[in-house]
Design an enzyme around this catalytic site. Structure first.
Site, short mmCIF file in Angstrom:
data_model
loop_
_atom_site.label_atom_id
_atom_site.label_comp_id
_atom_site.label_asym_id
_atom_site.label_seq_id
_atom_site.Cartn_x
_atom_site.Cartn_y
_atom_site.Cartn_z
N PHE A 7 0.72 -1.04 -0.12
CA PHE A 7 -0.09 0.00 -0.02
C PHE A 7 1.00 1.27 0.04
CE2 PHE A 7 -3.14 -2.96 1.75
CZ PHE A 7 -4.28 -2.45 1.08
N ASP A 8 0.52 2.16 -0.85
CA ASP A 8 1.00 3.47 -0.63
C ASP A 8 0.29 4.16 0.52
OD1 ASP A 8 1.93 6.13 -1.46
OD2 ASP A 8 0.08 6.53 -2.14
N LEU A 9 0.95 5.11 1.08
CA LEU A 9 0.17 5.83 2.14
C LEU A 9 -0.63 7.13 1.96
CD1 LEU A 9 -0.20 6.29 5.23
CD2 LEU A 9 2.18 7.19 5.23
N ASP A 10 0.19 8.18 1.65
CA ASP A 10 -0.55 9.55 1.05
C ASP A 10 -1.49 9.27 -0.12
OD1 ASP A 10 0.81 10.79 3.29
OD2 ASP A 10 2.28 11.27 1.99
#
Length: 211
Positions: A7-10
């Site tokens: 998963f990416d965060l922002d």
């Protein structure tokens, strides 16, 4: 089949735009650069900071200074001008419940990412949280994913989830497909053109695609 989900965060797990954009304006003002429009500032969410500051006119030899100024506001204030997207916690719980292995691969500095995920009670869902190095030696999505693959030792059956073309291209460099999400800060058509295998428009749709 068990999957490794990166998963990416922002813009994917949390809506962090407010703190990022305000901190970007804080840094740009030092160089006498007029605050861009909100639409333009949204492009700061996701890419490496040095790339974004260069795009808005900060000289190459001043990019490190711009990042330093950005972080002088973002670390104490901006990182908490942020909130998880509705339904993300439930999604992570469901994915863990069916046996998927969850990881974070973000261009945000690693310790800062851990602090944010711990603050919102989300860190517990991830086996490893990988981010950029503070000395900028590892700040692209491609480099972060390479680092994560080295740490977790898994590449087969992996999939990336992110909201920008940087997520798609960074994962693609390692032969990993990406599912884009439309609720973040990227452009859906850019992700599709870069090779995203699908676009999720809701948490339920993302779950079904990952399942």
């Amino acid at each position: 089949m068990q999957k490794a989900i990166f998963f990416d965060l922002d813009g994917t797990l949390t809506d962090s735009g407010e703190g990022i954009m305000k901190s970007a304006v804080h840094a740009l003002s030092y160089f006498g650069i007029e605050a861009p429009s909100e639409t333009e500032l949204r492009t700061f969410v996701g890419p490496p900071l040095t790339d974004s500051f260069a795009r808005f006119g900060v000289p190459e030899d001043q990019l490190s200074k711009a990042v330093e100024l950005y972080r002088s506001r973002y670390i104490p204030i901006g990182k908490f001008e942020n909130h998880p997207y509705p339904g993300i916690r439930e999604l992570l719980e469901r994915l863990r419940a069916v046996g998927h292995r969850l990881y974070v691969a973000t261009s945000k500095p690693e310790q800062m990412s851990i602090d944010i995920l711990e603050h919102f009670g989300l860190a517990q869902y991830f086996e490893i949280i990988c981010g950029a190095a503070t000395d900028l030696s590892r700040n692209s999505k491609e480099a972060v994913i390479a680092y994560l693959l080295e740490k977790c030792g898994m590449q087969t059956h992996a999939v990336m989830v992110g909201d920008t073309v940087y997520d798609v291209l960074g994962a693609k460099a390692h032969g990993i497909p990406t599912i884009g999400v439309s609720w973040g800060y990227g452009v859906v058509s850019d992700m599709e053109n870069a090779g995203a295998i699908a676009i999720a428009h809701s948490m339920e749709q993302l779950y079904e695609l990952l399942k």
